[in-house]
Design a protein around this motif. Sequence first.
Motif, mmCIF file in Angstrom:
data_model
loop_
_atom_site.group_PDB
_atom_site.id
_atom_site.type_symbol
_atom_site.label_atom_id
_atom_site.label_comp_id
_atom_site.label_asym_id
_atom_site.label_seq_id
_atom_site.Cartn_x
_atom_site.Cartn_y
_atom_site.Cartn_z
ATOM 1 N N TYR A 70 28.764 64.587 24.006
ATOM 2 C CA TYR A 70 27.394 65.063 23.855
ATOM 3 C C TYR A 70 27.117 66.243 24.778
ATOM 4 O O TYR A 70 27.658 66.316 25.889
ATOM 5 C CB TYR A 70 26.405 63.937 24.148
ATOM 6 C CG TYR A 70 26.366 62.849 23.090
ATOM 7 C CD1 TYR A 70 26.750 63.100 21.776
ATOM 8 C CD2 TYR A 70 25.933 61.570 23.396
ATOM 9 C CE1 TYR A 70 26.711 62.108 20.803
ATOM 10 C CE2 TYR A 70 25.879 60.570 22.438
ATOM 11 C CZ TYR A 70 26.278 60.854 21.146
ATOM 12 O OH TYR A 70 26.236 59.868 20.192
ATOM 13 N N PRO A 71 26.272 67.162 24.363
ATOM 14 C CA PRO A 71 26.020 68.372 25.163
ATOM 15 C C PRO A 71 25.604 68.098 26.597
ATOM 16 O O PRO A 71 26.038 68.801 27.522
ATOM 17 C CB PRO A 71 24.899 69.078 24.380
ATOM 18 C CG PRO A 71 25.089 68.621 22.968
ATOM 19 C CD PRO A 71 25.570 67.205 23.062
ATOM 20 N N GLN A 72 24.772 67.079 26.818
ATOM 21 C CA GLN A 72 24.299 66.792 28.177
ATOM 22 C C GLN A 72 25.395 66.217 29.079
ATOM 23 O O GLN A 72 25.224 66.143 30.299
ATOM 24 C CB GLN A 72 23.104 65.836 28.149
ATOM 25 C CG GLN A 72 23.418 64.420 27.657
ATOM 26 C CD GLN A 72 23.271 64.266 26.155
ATOM 27 O OE1 GLN A 72 23.411 65.240 25.419
ATOM 28 N NE2 GLN A 72 22.961 63.055 25.719
ATOM 29 N N LEU A 73 26.523 65.812 28.483
ATOM 30 C CA LEU A 73 27.624 65.251 29.262
ATOM 31 C C LEU A 73 28.772 66.243 29.453
ATOM 32 O O LEU A 73 29.619 66.041 30.326
ATOM 33 C CB LEU A 73 28.173 63.999 28.570
ATOM 34 C CG LEU A 73 27.209 62.826 28.384
ATOM 35 C CD1 LEU A 73 27.876 61.711 27.588
ATOM 36 C CD2 LEU A 73 26.712 62.300 29.726
ATOM 37 N N ARG A 74 28.791 67.294 28.654
ATOM 38 C CA ARG A 74 29.909 68.234 28.708
ATOM 39 C C ARG A 74 29.883 69.065 29.993
ATOM 40 O O ARG A 74 28.830 69.339 30.555
ATOM 41 C CB ARG A 74 29.868 69.180 27.505
ATOM 42 C CG ARG A 74 30.060 68.493 26.170
ATOM 43 C CD ARG A 74 30.240 69.517 25.066
ATOM 44 N NE ARG A 74 30.407 68.865 23.762
ATOM 45 C CZ ARG A 74 30.923 69.463 22.708
ATOM 46 N NH1 ARG A 74 31.334 70.724 22.778
ATOM 47 N NH2 ARG A 74 31.038 68.822 21.567
ATOM 48 N N ASP A 75 31.057 69.471 30.425
ATOM 49 C CA ASP A 75 31.163 70.407 31.525
ATOM 50 C C ASP A 75 31.915 71.650 31.043
ATOM 51 O O ASP A 75 32.262 71.761 29.868
ATOM 52 C CB ASP A 75 31.844 69.775 32.745
ATOM 53 C CG ASP A 75 33.162 69.105 32.385
ATOM 54 O OD1 ASP A 75 33.678 69.331 31.266
ATOM 55 O OD2 ASP A 75 33.689 68.352 33.209
ATOM 56 N N SER A 126 36.324 67.668 31.713
ATOM 57 C CA SER A 126 36.391 66.220 31.906
ATOM 58 C C SER A 126 36.889 65.518 30.641
ATOM 59 O O SER A 126 37.624 64.522 30.724
ATOM 60 C CB SER A 126 35.020 65.672 32.309
ATOM 61 O OG SER A 126 34.062 65.890 31.291
ATOM 62 N N SER A 127 36.511 66.027 29.472
ATOM 63 C CA SER A 127 36.975 65.422 28.216
ATOM 64 C C SER A 127 38.492 65.540 28.083
ATOM 65 O O SER A 127 39.190 64.564 27.774
ATOM 66 C CB SER A 127 36.296 66.103 27.024
ATOM 67 O OG SER A 127 34.888 66.052 27.140
#
Length: 375
Positions: free
Chosen positions: A112-117, A122-123
């Motif tokens: 999700y956009p709010q979790l991406r770096d 990180s993914s």
Amino acid sequence: MRRSFAFKFTLLILLWVLAAIACVQIPAHTFWPAAFGALTLPIALAVNVLLVVYWLLRDWRVAALPIVVAVLTWPHFQRGLALHPLHTSSPTGTPGQRIRMLSSNVRIFNVYPQLRDKNLHSSKAMIAWLADNQADILCLQEFYNEPIRTQDGSVFNAVRQIGADKDRHVFLSKTLTNSVGAEFGMAIFTRFPILQRGTINFGRLTQNHAMFVDLLLPSRDTIRVYNVHLQSMSMDERDIVDSYSSKDGFKRKARGLLARYKRGLVARSTQVDTLVQRFERCRYPMLLCADLNDVPYSYAYDQLADHFQNAWATVGNGIGSTYNGALPFVRIDNQFASSQWAVDDFEIHREIPFSDHFPTTGVYQLNKTQSETSK
């Protein structure tokens, strides 16, 4: 006079310990306020230990009371604070019967956009770490996979990277497939052949569920592995912190938090009862990975502890917190093993910070004699 007051205080603490243990065993769908009494159990146990010290210095005859309670409730003490300073892991085991199992809530790989770096670091790092891990079995909660090539499909094609590319068998239990073909759910990856697989649904109103596989070990033993994700409390970490950081925050947040906490308690109590019925019918040695979304002093944990060994409580040292966030000392991720297994080692991977849960790894040795009697 002082001795009389201290003695009465000791009796009250002992009653508190017993009442809190009783509260742990009450399902929330029967009487949900009991959960708050259960949460006081670690405090009651700690005070009882202090009373042991106090009465040993004052009167050893009275000290016998808190000592007996401490001995009888030691397994409950170990749930929250495991103490095994002399335990050492054995590097060897019977060929084909020593299992390394990893469990991780991967938080949909931060898609999700709010979790991406930046650059999806990180993914990519999380999926690569899992793919290269040496565990024989990987149980992943909040799993996400993009089997159809999209803009980021090469990053999020987790089934291929963790499974096929590493010669692992996979069982993906999907709860949702979105409009672009991306899959949400849970997954089990394993180097052992999968003989049977299945899911355990908790109802139409929740995506939380459990899954299982029967695996054939090199020793020709069949084992069952469960991957479980119980109901979330749907409570935002920031709201919880705000509720106790100020009087105004408590007024604004407390009622909503309590309602959500109650819904989660009730759901988890019925979900774990559903699981226990399945466990009692299983004839194979069992291993279980679970994101319980609940603490060790809860009905959900208590029901599992009645049927399994908890890996951290058996060999760990300390509180064993697994939540990677602002709330300290929270252990909601657990691994359990049935009586046919010896728990050899357990590790919490705090060096892997890519999700809000730290991964865990347990090492188990199957007792051949007991595994034969289960066939």
